[in-house]
Design an enzyme around this catalytic site. Structure first.
Site, PDB file in Angstrom:
ATOM      1  N   LYS A 162      -4.169   5.303   7.828  1.00 60.75           N
ATOM      2  CA  LYS A 162      -4.575   6.603   8.099  1.00 60.75           C
ATOM      3  C   LYS A 162      -3.893   7.305   9.472  1.00 60.75           C
ATOM      4  CE  LYS A 162      -8.811   6.076   5.471  1.00 60.75           C
ATOM      5  NZ  LYS A 162     -10.209   5.919   5.514  1.00 60.75           N
ATOM      6  N   GLU A 196     -11.196  -1.949  -1.839  1.00 60.14           N
ATOM      7  CA  GLU A 196     -10.873  -1.604  -0.448  1.00 60.14           C
ATOM      8  C   GLU A 196     -12.199  -2.227   0.326  1.00 60.14           C
ATOM      9  OE1 GLU A 196      -9.360   2.470  -0.184  1.00 60.14           O
ATOM     10  OE2 GLU A 196     -10.277   2.554   1.900  1.00 60.14           O
ATOM     11  N   LYS A 223     -16.082   5.680  -4.341  1.00 58.00           N
ATOM     12  CA  LYS A 223     -17.002   4.805  -3.336  1.00 58.00           C
ATOM     13  C   LYS A 223     -17.956   4.132  -3.956  1.00 58.00           C
ATOM     14  CE  LYS A 223     -15.555   7.063   0.909  1.00 58.00           C
ATOM     15  NZ  LYS A 223     -14.669   5.834   1.889  1.00 58.00           N
TER      16      LYS A 223
END
Ligand SMILES: [Mg+2]
Length: 331
Positions: free
Chosen positions: A210, A166, A109
């Site tokens: 998800k 992403e 991230k």
């Protein structure tokens, strides 16, 4: 107030609270309620910033996991990416990813400071080089960049082995513009939960699905089949017990790509021993029941129990009829 069906389900629940190794996604612990059912355990653990509607989707997923059997052949496994936490040393984490977990796709991230981000990417690539391992990197920005920041950053990212970036920007217009102007594939995560998903192809190349936030395995499969771009399956920081439906989704929906399910490495404590982490780059697609001793050790106090009762009540009121039918048949 709950109806008798809701009370009955609630009475079967087991509270849990487990710790992460470091802060991740703004949280340092995960808590929730586990429900046992005829098929196994379902985990209800929506994040505190999730709305009641989002929590209801999560509860739908938990009920499906506990009450709807899944047919998985013995020995099934999925490959997964390793994940580098926000506060982890990139060199140490990359070595662990490759040498301990056997992963060749690494997710990180980024998005707070471009110089630091590039240093971390340099560390990953050079560390992989020292152990002679070719890797792919997945970068997750969680919508932190403006279009301008993203355009600058993407120029720099070109020199790294990046599979996709992403959610580089939060809004669809920026994503659309960016998508037209860059070559690195763009994946969307948050976007597919807040926008109508039919138009995803216009602003992204890949969709991250998800299972818990999308309302279960069947809902996730429906989205994957209709979204018009390839999917990658990722988790929502579930415990090793709650990971199962996501493993099934990865096995069914994206068997040829690593799933984002190596999150066990971020947990300091869990409800099973050992914690589910990648081994030789893969995780077995199998249910793991909570260890009763660990459930007792990681139970919640009265205040937390009250919080989860409120979340459960609000979510239960919004459950689809299908979930109520599953419960009526199985409880
Ligand atoms: Mg994401």
């Amino acid at each position: 107030m709950l109806n008798p069906l809701g009370e009955k389900l609630w009475s079967t629940g087991q509270f849990f609270g487990v710790d992460l190794q470091h802060e991740f996604r703004g949280v340092t612990a995960r808590s929730g309620v586990l429900f046992p059912g005829p098929a196994g355990w379902g985990e209800f653990s929506p994040f505190t910033d999730y709305s009641d509607q989002q929590a209801a989707l999560w509860l739908t997923a938990a009920i499906e996991a506990a009450y709807l059997p899944t047919d998985i052949p013995p020995g099934a496994f999925v490959s997964v990416n390793a994940i580098i936490g926000d506060h982890e040393d990139a060199v140490v984490a990359t070595r662990r990813a490759i040498e301990i977990f056997g992963c060749t796709t690494i997710k990180i991230k980024l998005g707070s400071d471009l110089m630091r981000d590039l240093e971390r990417l340099d560390s990953i690539v050079s560390t992989a080089g020292t152990v002679n391992q070719s890797i792919l990197i997945r970068v997750d920005i969680n919508g932190r960049w403006s279009l301008e920041q993203a355009l600058i950053a993407f120029k720099e990212l070109n020199r790294y082995p990046i599979e996709y970036v992403e959610q580089p920007c939060a809004d669809q217009e920026s994503l659309r513009e960016l998508h037209q102007r860059v070559n690195i594939p763009i994946a969307v995560d948050e976007s597919i939960r807040v926008h109508h998903h039919k138009s995803v192809r216009e602003f992204a190349d890949i969709a991250i699905v998800k299972v818990s936030p999308l309302g279960g395995l069947r809902a996730t499969r429906h989205i994957a089949e209709n979204i018009g771009v390839p999917v990658r399956v990722s988790g929502a920081l579930e415990t090793s017990v709650g990971l199962f439906p996501s493993l099934v989704a990865a096995w069914q929906l994206a068997p040829d790509h690593p799933a984002g399910l190596g999150t066990g490495a971020l947990f300091a404590t869990d409800l099973v021993t050992p914690i589910t982490v990648p081994n030789k780059g893969v995780i077995a697609v199998q249910r793991r029941d909570p260890d009763p001793t660990l459930l007792t050790a990681h139970a919640l106090g009265p205040l937390d129990q009250q919080y989860w009762r409120q979340r459960f009540e609000a979510a239960f009121h919004l459950l689809p009829q299908e979930s109520r039918d599953l419960l009526t048949a199985g409880l």
